[in-house]
Design a protein around this motif. Structure first.
Motif, short mmCIF file in Angstrom:
data_model
loop_
_atom_site.label_atom_id
_atom_site.label_comp_id
_atom_site.label_asym_id
_atom_site.label_seq_id
_atom_site.Cartn_x
_atom_site.Cartn_y
_atom_site.Cartn_z
N HIS A 1 -25.05 8.85 -26.59
CA HIS A 1 -24.31 9.17 -27.82
C HIS A 1 -23.35 10.32 -27.58
CE1 HIS A 1 -23.71 9.67 -32.17
NE2 HIS A 1 -23.80 10.97 -31.94
N LYS B 1 -30.35 11.20 -36.29
CA LYS B 1 -31.32 11.22 -35.19
C LYS B 1 -30.83 12.14 -34.07
CE LYS B 1 -35.04 9.76 -33.07
NZ LYS B 1 -36.37 10.18 -33.51
N GLU C 1 -35.33 8.22 -26.20
CA GLU C 1 -34.57 9.08 -27.10
C GLU C 1 -33.66 10.02 -26.32
OE1 GLU C 1 -37.56 9.61 -30.93
OE2 GLU C 1 -37.89 10.84 -29.13
N LYS D 1 -24.71 -1.18 -26.70
CA LYS D 1 -24.14 -1.35 -28.03
C LYS D 1 -25.20 -1.44 -29.13
CE LYS D 1 -20.56 -3.89 -30.43
NZ LYS D 1 -19.50 -4.87 -30.29
N SER D 2 -26.17 -2.31 -28.98
CA SER D 2 -27.16 -2.50 -30.05
C SER D 2 -28.07 -1.28 -30.19
CB SER D 2 -27.99 -3.77 -29.82
OG SER D 2 -28.72 -3.65 -28.63
N ASP D 3 -28.46 -0.68 -29.08
CA ASP D 3 -29.32 0.50 -29.14
C ASP D 3 -28.58 1.69 -29.77
OD1 ASP D 3 -31.89 -0.27 -27.82
OD2 ASP D 3 -30.51 -0.76 -26.19
N ALA E 1 -26.12 1.46 -31.84
CA ALA E 1 -25.86 1.15 -33.26
C ALA E 1 -27.02 1.62 -34.13
CB ALA E 1 -25.64 -0.35 -33.44
N GLU E 2 -28.22 1.60 -33.56
CA GLU E 2 -29.41 2.05 -34.30
C GLU E 2 -29.64 3.55 -34.18
OE1 GLU E 2 -32.69 -0.28 -32.90
OE2 GLU E 2 -31.64 -2.17 -33.27
N PHE E 3 -28.93 4.20 -33.28
CA PHE E 3 -29.09 5.63 -33.06
C PHE E 3 -28.09 6.38 -33.94
CE2 PHE E 3 -28.56 9.65 -30.75
CZ PHE E 3 -29.89 9.98 -30.50
N SER E 4 -28.60 7.00 -34.98
CA SER E 4 -27.73 7.63 -35.98
C SER E 4 -27.37 9.07 -35.61
CB SER E 4 -28.43 7.63 -37.34
OG SER E 4 -29.57 8.48 -37.29
#
Length: 155
Positions: free
Chosen positions: A107, A71, A100, A61-63, A65-68
């Motif tokens: 994602h 990106k 990544e 979840k947190s990772d 959330a930072e992956f747009s």
């Protein structure tokens, strides 16, 4: 003359018969599609009872959330339609990291497999340690590059 008339009317009679078959085929196809849709709905309901979105995505979840989306689109040229040696080369050349790569696919799984009206529901489990393992591989890669530089300059 009668033979000629029959020969001229024969194709018309045959095509009328084919029209009846086509209508029947269309009705059967429509019924089959309805059954498929009903079965898909039943599967989705069953799937949603057995696999909760929370249990599947909590570890990431947190990772994520930072992956747009930006990106994600930035990484596409290094990943999509590439074979394994090409992806390994991108990682070795520093254009991509294991982390990544992992986030990209997480994602993508969430986007296409779960969070849409036509979701596939093909993923039933994810490795909860995926990102930790990817980060560890990135560290090892960075350390080996530093060691390679040290070895190169040592001689």
């Amino acid at each position: 003359m009668k033979k000629l008339l029959i020969l001229l009317l024969l194709p018309a009679l045959i095509s009328c018969g084919n029209d009846q078959k086509s209508k029947t085929d269309v009705e059967k196809t429509s019924q089959t599609d309805s059954l498929k849709t009903e079965k898909e709905k039943e599967f989705k309901i069953l799937d949603s009872k057995n696999i909760s979105q929370d249990s599947l995505w909590v570890p990431f979840k947190s990772d994520l959330a930072e992956f747009s989306e930006e990106k994600y689109n930035e990484l596409k040229p290094f990943i999509l339609e590439k074979n394994i040696p090409e992806i390994q080369s991108a990682i070795k050349n520093g254009k991509l990291t294991y982390t990544e790569l992992s986030l990209f696919y997480l994602h993508r799984i969430r986007q296409f497999d779960r969070e849409n009206e036509l979701s596939l529901n093909s993923v039933v489990s994810l490795n909860r340690n995926l990102l930790e393992e990817a980060k560890e591989k990135d560290k090892k890669l960075n350390n080996s590059e530093k060691n390679d530089l040290f070895v190169t300059f040592r001689y």
